[in-house]
Design a protein around this motif. Structure first.
Motif, PDB file in Angstrom:
ATOM      1  N   ALA A  58      15.314  10.271 -13.697  1.00  6.65           N
ATOM      2  CA  ALA A  58      16.674  10.557 -14.143  1.00  6.65           C
ATOM      3  C   ALA A  58      17.646  10.473 -12.969  1.00  6.65           C
ATOM      4  O   ALA A  58      18.741   9.922 -13.098  1.00  6.65           O
ATOM      5  CB  ALA A  58      16.729  11.943 -14.783  1.00  6.65           C
ATOM      6  N   SER A  59      17.243  10.989 -11.834  1.00 10.39           N
ATOM      7  CA  SER A  59      18.085  10.932 -10.644  1.00 10.39           C
ATOM      8  C   SER A  59      18.329   9.491 -10.212  1.00 10.39           C
ATOM      9  O   SER A  59      19.455   9.112  -9.873  1.00 10.39           O
ATOM     10  CB  SER A  59      17.410  11.720  -9.513  1.00 10.39           C
ATOM     11  N   MET A  60      17.272   8.681 -10.241  1.00 12.39           N
ATOM     12  CA  MET A  60      17.422   7.272  -9.853  1.00 12.39           C
ATOM     13  C   MET A  60      18.295   6.516 -10.857  1.00 12.39           C
ATOM     14  O   MET A  60      19.102   5.676 -10.465  1.00 12.39           O
ATOM     15  CB  MET A  60      16.046   6.626  -9.729  1.00 12.39           C
ATOM     16  N   ALA A  61      18.163   6.822 -12.147  1.00  8.62           N
ATOM     17  CA  ALA A  61      18.991   6.169 -13.162  1.00  8.62           C
ATOM     18  C   ALA A  61      20.461   6.531 -12.966  1.00  8.62           C
ATOM     19  O   ALA A  61      21.343   5.670 -13.076  1.00  8.62           O
ATOM     20  CB  ALA A  61      18.520   6.568 -14.556  1.00  8.62           C
ATOM     21  N   ALA A  62      20.723   7.796 -12.655  1.00  7.20           N
ATOM     22  CA  ALA A  62      22.098   8.224 -12.422  1.00  7.20           C
ATOM     23  C   ALA A  62      22.675   7.540 -11.181  1.00  7.20           C
ATOM     24  O   ALA A  62      23.826   7.093 -11.179  1.00  7.20           O
ATOM     25  CB  ALA A  62      22.155   9.739 -12.264  1.00  7.20           C
ATOM     26  N   GLU A  63      21.870   7.438 -10.140  1.00  8.14           N
ATOM     27  CA  GLU A  63      22.323   6.764  -8.926  1.00  8.14           C
ATOM     28  C   GLU A  63      22.576   5.282  -9.198  1.00  8.14           C
ATOM     29  O   GLU A  63      23.564   4.714  -8.742  1.00  8.14           O
ATOM     30  CB  GLU A  63      21.289   6.933  -7.822  1.00  8.14           C
ATOM     31  N   ASP A  64      21.688   4.663  -9.947  1.00 13.08           N
ATOM     32  CA  ASP A  64      21.857   3.257 -10.338  1.00 13.08           C
ATOM     33  C   ASP A  64      23.152   3.045 -11.100  1.00 13.08           C
ATOM     34  O   ASP A  64      23.904   2.107 -10.843  1.00 13.08           O
ATOM     35  CB  ASP A  64      20.680   2.820 -11.222  1.00 13.08           C
ATOM     36  N   ALA A  65      23.421   3.932 -12.070  1.00 15.19           N
ATOM     37  CA  ALA A  65      24.631   3.807 -12.876  1.00 15.19           C
ATOM     38  C   ALA A  65      25.879   3.968 -12.001  1.00 15.19           C
ATOM     39  O   ALA A  65      26.856   3.245 -12.173  1.00 15.19           O
ATOM     40  CB  ALA A  65      24.625   4.869 -13.976  1.00 15.19           C
ATOM     41  N   GLY A  66      25.815   4.897 -11.052  1.00 13.69           N
ATOM     42  CA  GLY A  66      26.941   5.077 -10.136  1.00 13.69           C
ATOM     43  C   GLY A  66      27.179   3.859  -9.275  1.00 13.69           C
ATOM     44  O   GLY A  66      28.315   3.439  -9.055  1.00 13.69           O
ATOM     45  N   LEU A  67      26.114   3.253  -8.791  1.00 16.12           N
ATOM     46  CA  LEU A  67      26.252   2.053  -7.959  1.00 16.12           C
ATOM     47  C   LEU A  67      26.750   0.870  -8.781  1.00 16.12           C
ATOM     48  O   LEU A  67      27.544   0.067  -8.309  1.00 16.12           O
ATOM     49  CB  LEU A  67      24.913   1.720  -7.295  1.00 16.12           C
ATOM     50  N   ALA A  68      26.265   0.747 -10.011  1.00 13.97           N
ATOM     51  CA  ALA A  68      26.714  -0.347 -10.872  1.00 13.97           C
ATOM     52  C   ALA A  68      28.190  -0.196 -11.183  1.00 13.97           C
ATOM     53  O   ALA A  68      28.922  -1.186 -11.272  1.00 13.97           O
ATOM     54  CB  ALA A  68      25.897  -0.369 -12.158  1.00 13.97           C
ATOM     55  N   GLY A  69      28.642   1.033 -11.334  1.00  8.63           N
ATOM     56  CA  GLY A  69      30.067   1.293 -11.604  1.00  8.63           C
ATOM     57  C   GLY A  69      30.956   0.910 -10.434  1.00  8.63           C
ATOM     58  O   GLY A  69      32.057   0.411 -10.608  1.00  8.63           O
ATOM     59  N   ARG A  70      30.453   1.103  -9.215  1.00 13.20           N
ATOM     60  CA  ARG A  70      31.225   0.736  -8.021  1.00 13.20           C
ATOM     61  C   ARG A  70      31.327  -0.776  -7.835  1.00 13.20           C
ATOM     62  O   ARG A  70      32.274  -1.270  -7.285  1.00 13.20           O
ATOM     63  CB  ARG A  70      30.580   1.350  -6.783  1.00 13.20           C
ATOM     64  N   ARG A  71      30.288  -1.479  -8.284  1.00 14.39           N
ATOM     65  CA  ARG A  71      30.280  -2.944  -8.138  1.00 14.39           C
ATOM     66  C   ARG A  71      31.152  -3.592  -9.201  1.00 14.39           C
ATOM     67  O   ARG A  71      31.430  -4.784  -9.111  1.00 14.39           O
ATOM     68  CB  ARG A  71      28.852  -3.495  -8.277  1.00 14.39           C
ATOM     69  N   GLY A  72      31.463  -2.845 -10.209  1.00 13.81           N
ATOM     70  CA  GLY A  72      32.264  -3.391 -11.289  1.00 13.81           C
ATOM     71  C   GLY A  72      31.409  -4.141 -12.295  1.00 13.81           C
ATOM     72  O   GLY A  72      31.895  -4.939 -13.067  1.00 13.81           O
ATOM     73  N   GLY A  73      30.086  -3.875 -12.270  1.00 13.95           N
ATOM     74  CA  GLY A  73      29.200  -4.634 -13.132  1.00 13.95           C
ATOM     75  C   GLY A  73      28.612  -3.805 -14.176  1.00 13.95           C
ATOM     76  O   GLY A  73      28.102  -4.015 -15.130  1.00 13.95           O
TER      77      GLY A  73
END
Length: 73
Positions: A58-73
């Motif tokens: 869950a922590s990794m998924a949340a981090e992934d979602a945060g990073l994807a949001g920063r990339r604009g993707g």
């Protein structure tokens, strides 16, 4: 990097016995590290229980979602 170290040690070795000894030294676990005991080679104490694994995922998924949001993707 291990291949380069192994090649350098092999080149410096005088005979096959010295090559085998240096290769065993190169691939030996560091001093103070407990022996691997599980069938997968992982120490048993390093295993996660189900709750810890789910929390990590869950922590990794949340981090992934945060990073994807920063990339604009």
């Amino acid at each position: 990097m291990l291949n380069a170290a192994e090649a350098a040690m092999d080149a410096a070795a005088q005979d096959d016995t010295e090559r085998a000894r240096s290769r065993a030294e190169l691939y030996a676990p560091p001093k103070g590290v407990p022996a691997r005991s599980g069938p997968s080679g992982r120490p048993r104490a390093a295993a996660l229980d189900l709750g810890e694994a789910r929390a990590l995922m869950a922590s990794m998924a949340a981090e992934d979602a945060g990073l994807a949001g920063r990339r604009g993707g």
